[in-house]
Motif scaffolding. Structure first.
Motif, PDB file in Angstrom:
ATOM      1  N   GLN A   1       0.823  -1.208   0.000  1.00 43.83           N
ATOM      2  CA  GLN A   1       0.000   0.000   0.000  1.00 43.83           C
ATOM      3  C   GLN A   1       0.857   1.259   0.000  1.00 43.83           C
ATOM      4  N   LEU A   2       1.984   1.205   0.709  1.00 38.09           N
ATOM      5  CA  LEU A   2       2.900   2.343   0.711  1.00 38.09           C
ATOM      6  C   LEU A   2       3.513   2.549  -0.665  1.00 38.09           C
ATOM      7  N   ALA A   3       3.853   1.458  -1.351  1.00 39.28           N
ATOM      8  CA  ALA A   3       4.432   1.572  -2.687  1.00 39.28           C
ATOM      9  C   ALA A   3       3.424   2.153  -3.676  1.00 39.28           C
ATOM     10  N   VAL A   4       2.172   1.678  -3.620  1.00 41.65           N
ATOM     11  CA  VAL A   4       1.140   2.221  -4.511  1.00 41.65           C
ATOM     12  C   VAL A   4       0.896   3.698  -4.205  1.00 41.65           C
ATOM     13  N   SER A   5       0.896   4.045  -2.930  1.00 37.78           N
ATOM     14  CA  SER A   5       0.677   5.445  -2.544  1.00 37.78           C
ATOM     15  C   SER A   5       1.795   6.335  -3.046  1.00 37.78           C
ATOM     16  N   SER A   6       3.021   5.826  -3.082  1.00 42.66           N
ATOM     17  CA  SER A   6       4.150   6.638  -3.556  1.00 42.66           C
ATOM     18  C   SER A   6       3.988   7.001  -5.029  1.00 42.66           C
ATOM     19  N   ILE A   7       3.383   6.107  -5.806  1.00 43.21           N
ATOM     20  CA  ILE A   7       3.133   6.427  -7.217  1.00 43.21           C
ATOM     21  C   ILE A   7       2.163   7.601  -7.327  1.00 43.21           C
ATOM     22  N   VAL A   8       1.116   7.563  -6.519  1.00 45.11           N
ATOM     23  CA  VAL A   8       0.120   8.634  -6.544  1.00 45.11           C
ATOM     24  C   VAL A   8       0.743   9.947  -6.075  1.00 45.11           C
ATOM     25  N   VAL A   9       1.556   9.875  -5.035  1.00 48.68           N
ATOM     26  CA  VAL A   9       2.216  11.085  -4.522  1.00 48.68           C
ATOM     27  C   VAL A   9       3.114  11.676  -5.598  1.00 48.68           C
ATOM     28  N   TRP A  10       3.881  10.848  -6.278  1.00 47.69           N
ATOM     29  CA  TRP A  10       4.794  11.354  -7.301  1.00 47.69           C
ATOM     30  C   TRP A  10       4.047  12.018  -8.461  1.00 47.69           C
ATOM     31  N   ARG A  11       2.910  11.469  -8.834  1.00 48.92           N
ATOM     32  CA  ARG A  11       2.192  11.984 -10.005  1.00 48.92           C
ATOM     33  C   ARG A  11       1.424  13.265  -9.714  1.00 48.92           C
ATOM     34  N   TRP A  12       0.903  13.432  -8.516  1.00 50.20           N
ATOM     35  CA  TRP A  12      -0.045  14.515  -8.267  1.00 50.20           C
ATOM     36  C   TRP A  12       0.487  15.628  -7.380  1.00 50.20           C
ATOM     37  N   THR A  13       1.673  15.496  -6.837  1.00 51.13           N
ATOM     38  CA  THR A  13       2.191  16.550  -5.959  1.00 51.13           C
ATOM     39  C   THR A  13       2.414  17.852  -6.725  1.00 51.13           C
ATOM     40  N   GLY A  14       3.058  17.763  -7.876  1.00 45.95           N
ATOM     41  CA  GLY A  14       3.309  18.971  -8.664  1.00 45.95           C
ATOM     42  C   GLY A  14       2.046  19.649  -9.137  1.00 45.95           C
ATOM     43  N   TYR A  15       1.051  18.865  -9.493  1.00 45.82           N
ATOM     44  CA  TYR A  15      -0.231  19.438  -9.938  1.00 45.82           C
ATOM     45  C   TYR A  15      -0.873  20.261  -8.822  1.00 45.82           C
ATOM     46  N   ASN A  16      -0.931  19.696  -7.624  1.00 48.41           N
ATOM     47  CA  ASN A  16      -1.509  20.433  -6.501  1.00 48.41           C
ATOM     48  C   ASN A  16      -0.636  21.612  -6.096  1.00 48.41           C
ATOM     49  N   ALA A  17       0.683  21.493  -6.285  1.00 47.74           N
ATOM     50  CA  ALA A  17       1.571  22.610  -5.971  1.00 47.74           C
ATOM     51  C   ALA A  17       1.270  23.821  -6.849  1.00 47.74           C
ATOM     52  N   LEU A  18       0.993  23.590  -8.110  1.00 44.71           N
ATOM     53  CA  LEU A  18       0.658  24.708  -8.998  1.00 44.71           C
ATOM     54  C   LEU A  18      -0.687  25.320  -8.638  1.00 44.71           C
ATOM     55  N   ILE A  19      -1.624  24.510  -8.173  1.00 43.19           N
ATOM     56  CA  ILE A  19      -2.906  25.066  -7.713  1.00 43.19           C
ATOM     57  C   ILE A  19      -2.681  25.961  -6.497  1.00 43.19           C
ATOM     58  N   TYR A  20      -1.884  25.495  -5.552  1.00 39.81           N
ATOM     59  CA  TYR A  20      -1.574  26.308  -4.378  1.00 39.81           C
ATOM     60  C   TYR A  20      -0.802  27.567  -4.770  1.00 39.81           C
ATOM     61  N   LEU A  21       0.099  27.441  -5.727  1.00 45.09           N
ATOM     62  CA  LEU A  21       0.884  28.603  -6.156  1.00 45.09           C
ATOM     63  C   LEU A  21      -0.014  29.677  -6.768  1.00 45.09           C
ATOM     64  N   ALA A  22      -0.959  29.254  -7.590  1.00 43.10           N
ATOM     65  CA  ALA A  22      -1.889  30.226  -8.180  1.00 43.10           C
ATOM     66  C   ALA A  22      -2.712  30.928  -7.108  1.00 43.10           C
ATOM     67  N   ALA A  23      -3.115  30.181  -6.075  1.00 46.63           N
ATOM     68  CA  ALA A  23      -3.878  30.790  -4.989  1.00 46.63           C
ATOM     69  C   ALA A  23      -3.001  31.731  -4.160  1.00 46.63           C
ATOM     70  N   MET A  24      -1.733  31.375  -3.949  1.00 47.94           N
ATOM     71  CA  MET A  24      -0.833  32.237  -3.181  1.00 47.94           C
ATOM     72  C   MET A  24      -0.567  33.555  -3.902  1.00 47.94           C
ATOM     73  N   GLN A  25      -0.459  33.510  -5.215  1.00 44.76           N
ATOM     74  CA  GLN A  25      -0.176  34.728  -5.962  1.00 44.76           C
ATOM     75  C   GLN A  25      -1.365  35.681  -5.999  1.00 44.76           C
ATOM     76  N   SER A  26      -2.528  35.203  -5.644  1.00 46.31           N
ATOM     77  CA  SER A  26      -3.700  36.085  -5.581  1.00 46.31           C
ATOM     78  C   SER A  26      -3.871  36.740  -4.208  1.00 46.31           C
ATOM     79  N   ILE A  27      -3.030  36.370  -3.244  1.00 50.22           N
ATOM     80  CA  ILE A  27      -3.101  36.993  -1.917  1.00 50.22           C
ATOM     81  C   ILE A  27      -2.511  38.394  -2.001  1.00 50.22           C
ATOM     82  N   PRO A  28      -3.181  39.427  -1.501  1.00 46.58           N
ATOM     83  CA  PRO A  28      -2.642  40.797  -1.571  1.00 46.58           C
ATOM     84  C   PRO A  28      -1.293  40.897  -0.876  1.00 46.58           C
ATOM     85  N   SER A  29      -0.352  41.577  -1.521  1.00 46.45           N
ATOM     86  CA  SER A  29       0.984  41.746  -0.941  1.00 46.45           C
ATOM     87  C   SER A  29       0.969  42.662   0.277  1.00 46.45           C
ATOM     88  N   ASP A  30      -0.092  43.462   0.435  1.00 43.31           N
ATOM     89  CA  ASP A  30      -0.162  44.359   1.600  1.00 43.31           C
ATOM     90  C   ASP A  30      -0.199  43.563   2.900  1.00 43.31           C
TER      91      ASP A  30
END
Length: 352
Positions: free
Chosen positions: A208-237
């Motif tokens: 189960q850990l090995a199967v989970s590692s495949i999912v983590v490797w494939r989807w971490t970057g995708y979610n990182a870009l979603i978080y990055l887009a949300a962070m860039q919309s936060i006001p710099s003030d």
């Protein structure tokens, strides 16, 4: 006398009406009292027809644009869903899909006593936790690093999205070799550290850990870009005010970034949970040539694999349809929970 009469007659005025004698008077066409030229009935009809077509175009064009989506959804989404629900109430085999025997809710009640169904549900839950939690935490950290000015930030963003663009088959086959018992690279590193080789595929938690590692490797970057887009919309003030108050970067992340990302985090949690429930390709290919059993003892068989085993290996289409609808109802529960959490967060923000 003729000369006097002609001298006394008034000179013709341009644009005056034609004399009653019927003599044609050359000149521009007559004008209406407003000074505009006379309207041609044919032009009026053309304008009215164009106006009518324009109104129809504005009214019906949006429906024409979205019609293909609804047609494809009805053919490949709604109809299979309804047919699956109807088949789940019958005893029907894949070899004879038209021979249906009505049994009511028997396929559903049978799932309650099916140990393999509960085993698949437990495995799905465990793999979902092992893949979703590390995945989202790592994505949040990567997005936080990419949010600051870095050299070659565009390269890192593309690199983070590369695993998502990789096919499931290619990624899983590579991980199968990495987690090999005798010649896998991970066991090789473990032997260098003084550990014995691990049989990743035949162990319950290890598989189960090995199967989970495949999912983590494939989807971490995708979610990182979603978080990055949300962070860039936060006001710099907000960050500037926090810096003036003496907050460090970690304090800014905890007290500014995370509260602003609550809706985005909830969205990624829900989407990742839905993906974990529908997990199919990774455990199927990780089993090698073992089919949809999820290992020799069904140790990493998910709900998707169990559905496939019942429908396409055992040819029990009715049971497979019942499993599919059980998964669908589980997704509805997750959606209702996420809706309740969203309303609770909004209520908390309103009180704050």
């Amino acid at each position: 006398m003729a000369s006097e009469f002609s001298a006394a007659a008034p000179s013709p005025v341009e644009g005056a009406a034609a004399p009653a004698s019927g003599v044609a008077v050359t000149g521009p066409p007559p004008k209406d009292p407003g000074g505009a030229p006379g309207k041609d009935p044919a032009d009026e009809r053309r304008r009215e027809r164009r106006s009518r077509w324009y109104r129809r175009d504005v009214k019906w064009s949006p429906y024409a644009f979205v019609a293909p989506f609804f047609l494809f959804f009805a053919a490949f989404g709604l109809f299979p869903l309804l047919y699956t629900g109807w088949a789940s109430l019958h005893r029907v085999e894949l070899t004879a899909p038209n021979d249906m025997e009505w049994i009511g809710l028997r396929n559903y009640t049978r799932l309650l006593d099916d140990e393999f169904f509960w085993n698949a549900l437990q495995n799905t839950f465990t793999i979902g936790i092992l893949s979703t939690v590390p995945q989202l935490l790592m994505a949040l950290g990567i997005a936080h690093l990419l949010n600051y000015r870095l050299r070659g930030s565009m390269f890192f963003r593309v690199a983070a999205l590369t695993p998502y663009a990789t096919s499931v088959a290619a990624a899983t086959l590579v991980f199968v070799m990495l987690f090999g018992r005798d010649y896998g690279m991970i066991n090789w590193f473990l032997s260098l550290a003084g550990f014995e080789h691990v049989d990743w595929q035949n162990g319950t938690f290890t598989s189960q850990l090995a199967v989970s590692s495949i999912v983590v490797w494939r989807w971490t970057g995708y979610n990182a870009l979603i978080y990055l887009a949300a962070m860039q919309s936060i006001p710099s003030d907000l960050y500037e005010s926090a810096a003036l108050d003496g907050a460090s970067r970690w304090q800014q992340f905890v007290h500014v970034t995370l509260p602003s990302l609550r809706p985005t985090i909830l969205f990624t949690v829900v989407v990742s949970t839905i993906g974990a429930i529908q997990l199919f390709g990774e455990p199927l290919l990780f089993n090698g040539g073992g089919g949809a059993t999820g290992g020799a003892e069904h140790q990493f068989q998910t709900l998707g694999l169990y559905l496939y085993e019942q429908g396409w290996t055992n040819l029990h289409l009715g049971r497979a349809s019942a499993i599919a609808w059980a998964m669908f109802l589980l997704l509805i529960v997750i959606g209702l929970v996420s809706l309740a959490v969203t309303r609770w967060l909004r209520r908390g923000e309103g009180k704050a």
